[in-house]
Design a protein around this motif. Structure first.
Motif, PDB file in Angstrom:
ATOM      1  N   SER A   1      47.408  44.362  -9.872  1.00  0.00           N
ATOM      2  CA  SER A   1      47.399  43.343 -10.924  1.00  0.00           C
ATOM      3  C   SER A   1      46.240  43.554 -11.896  1.00  0.00           C
ATOM      4  O   SER A   1      46.315  43.130 -13.043  1.00  0.00           O
ATOM      5  CB  SER A   1      47.297  41.944 -10.322  1.00  0.00           C
ATOM      6  OG  SER A   1      45.970  41.688  -9.896  1.00  0.00           O
ATOM      7  N   GLY A   2      45.154  44.166 -11.408  1.00  0.00           N
ATOM      8  CA  GLY A   2      43.994  44.386 -12.263  1.00  0.00           C
ATOM      9  C   GLY A   2      43.169  43.138 -12.513  1.00  0.00           C
ATOM     10  O   GLY A   2      42.282  43.137 -13.369  1.00  0.00           O
ATOM     11  N   GLN A   3      43.470  42.070 -11.779  1.00  0.00           N
ATOM     12  CA  GLN A   3      42.728  40.823 -11.941  1.00  0.00           C
ATOM     13  C   GLN A   3      42.803  40.024 -10.650  1.00  0.00           C
ATOM     14  O   GLN A   3      43.686  40.265  -9.830  1.00  0.00           O
ATOM     15  CB  GLN A   3      43.310  39.999 -13.087  1.00  0.00           C
ATOM     16  CG  GLN A   3      44.747  39.577 -12.855  1.00  0.00           C
ATOM     17  CD  GLN A   3      45.357  38.901 -14.071  1.00  0.00           C
ATOM     18  OE1 GLN A   3      44.756  38.881 -15.138  1.00  0.00           O
ATOM     19  NE2 GLN A   3      46.536  38.360 -13.924  1.00  0.00           N
ATOM     20  N   PRO A   4      41.898  39.071 -10.455  1.00  0.00           N
ATOM     21  CA  PRO A   4      41.974  38.233  -9.264  1.00  0.00           C
ATOM     22  C   PRO A   4      43.290  37.452  -9.241  1.00  0.00           C
ATOM     23  O   PRO A   4      43.831  37.091 -10.300  1.00  0.00           O
ATOM     24  CB  PRO A   4      40.784  37.281  -9.409  1.00  0.00           C
ATOM     25  CG  PRO A   4      39.854  37.966 -10.356  1.00  0.00           C
ATOM     26  CD  PRO A   4      40.739  38.749 -11.287  1.00  0.00           C
TER      27      PRO A   4
ATOM     28  N   GLU B   1      39.550  38.125  -5.090  1.00  0.00           N
ATOM     29  CA  GLU B   1      39.229  39.346  -5.823  1.00  0.00           C
ATOM     30  C   GLU B   1      38.595  40.362  -4.882  1.00  0.00           C
ATOM     31  O   GLU B   1      37.983  40.009  -3.875  1.00  0.00           O
ATOM     32  CB  GLU B   1      38.369  39.079  -7.036  1.00  0.00           C
ATOM     33  CG  GLU B   1      37.067  38.378  -6.784  1.00  0.00           C
ATOM     34  CD  GLU B   1      36.368  38.014  -8.087  1.00  0.00           C
ATOM     35  OE1 GLU B   1      36.071  38.927  -8.887  1.00  0.00           O
ATOM     36  OE2 GLU B   1      36.129  36.818  -8.298  1.00  0.00           O
TER      37      GLU B   1
ATOM     38  N   ASN C   1      38.915  28.740  -9.278  1.00  0.00           N
ATOM     39  CA  ASN C   1      39.979  29.016 -10.239  1.00  0.00           C
ATOM     40  C   ASN C   1      39.896  27.970 -11.345  1.00  0.00           C
ATOM     41  O   ASN C   1      40.116  26.786 -11.082  1.00  0.00           O
ATOM     42  CB  ASN C   1      41.335  28.954  -9.525  1.00  0.00           C
ATOM     43  CG  ASN C   1      42.503  29.285 -10.418  1.00  0.00           C
ATOM     44  OD1 ASN C   1      42.368  29.354 -11.627  1.00  0.00           O
ATOM     45  ND2 ASN C   1      43.650  29.467  -9.819  1.00  0.00           N
TER      46      ASN C   1
ATOM     47  N   ASP D   1      44.818  44.943  -6.503  1.00  0.00           N
ATOM     48  CA  ASP D   1      44.449  46.129  -7.269  1.00  0.00           C
ATOM     49  C   ASP D   1      45.477  46.415  -8.368  1.00  0.00           C
ATOM     50  O   ASP D   1      45.102  46.696  -9.504  1.00  0.00           O
ATOM     51  CB  ASP D   1      44.321  47.330  -6.325  1.00  0.00           C
ATOM     52  CG  ASP D   1      43.861  48.590  -7.033  1.00  0.00           C
ATOM     53  OD1 ASP D   1      42.794  48.562  -7.664  1.00  0.00           O
ATOM     54  OD2 ASP D   1      44.579  49.606  -6.950  1.00  0.00           O
TER      55      ASP D   1
ATOM     56  N   LEU E   1      40.764  31.943  -6.383  1.00  0.00           N
ATOM     57  CA  LEU E   1      41.099  33.301  -6.778  1.00  0.00           C
ATOM     58  C   LEU E   1      40.572  34.287  -5.737  1.00  0.00           C
ATOM     59  O   LEU E   1      39.440  34.160  -5.264  1.00  0.00           O
ATOM     60  CB  LEU E   1      40.500  33.621  -8.146  1.00  0.00           C
ATOM     61  CG  LEU E   1      41.097  32.835  -9.311  1.00  0.00           C
ATOM     62  CD1 LEU E   1      40.266  33.050 -10.569  1.00  0.00           C
ATOM     63  CD2 LEU E   1      42.533  33.237  -9.539  1.00  0.00           C
TER      64      LEU E   1
END
Length: 156
Positions: free
Chosen positions: A54-57, A102, A92, A52, A100
């Protein structure tokens, strides 16, 4: 057998280390109570929180580096989170084997609720603490962590 002589800084560091150990235990227990109703454990909260933030997978090795724990420990938690439907794994494009991780919609909801509960607790806990002291404590702990990472046992 006598103990080796310790400098005053070494004595303070030893006391700090044991206080951090005790704090760690309290934080894990508090985390269990705090996020249990959100369907998380402290370990799962750490992993979904890392994604969360990181805002990305992220890949499992990335999460492990962020948290300072083993890749194997993160993989076990990710497997549990996937089984629980809070994360999904995807291909990925930059690495054939490091998939990845997510958050799913359910995972995002669990993290959002955990963040709300944490924020209420943190606001109450820090209300009478000085922000500059907290920042200085963070800097000292980060500096000590860097020394731990940079100092090999072969030097002892």
């Amino acid at each position: 057998m006598s103990k080796p002589h310790r400098s005053p800084q070494t004595e303070q560091l030893a006391e700090l280390i044991f206080e951090v150990f005790r704090l760690h235990g309290e934080l894990i227990a508090m985390g269990e109570r705090m996020v249990g109703p959100c369907g998380l454990t402290s370990a799962r909260w750490q992993v979904v929180g890392s994604i969360d933030e990181s805002g990305q997978p992220l890949t499992v090795p990335m999460i492990a580096r962020n948290l300072g724990i083993s890749r194997q420990a993160v993989q076990r938690v990710v497997n549990d989170l996937e089984h629980q439907g809070l994360v999904c794994l995807s291909e990925n494009p930059h690495h054939k084997t490091a998939r990845l991780v997510e958050l799913t919609e359910d995972g995002q909801s669990a993290v959002a609720e955990a963040n709300r509960v944490f924020t209420r607790w943190a606001n109450a806990t820090t209300a009478d603490l000085d922000a500059d002291r907290l920042a200085e404590t963070w800097r000292l702990l980060a500096e000590l962590r860097g020394h731990c990472r940079d100092y090999g046992m072969e030097e002892v």
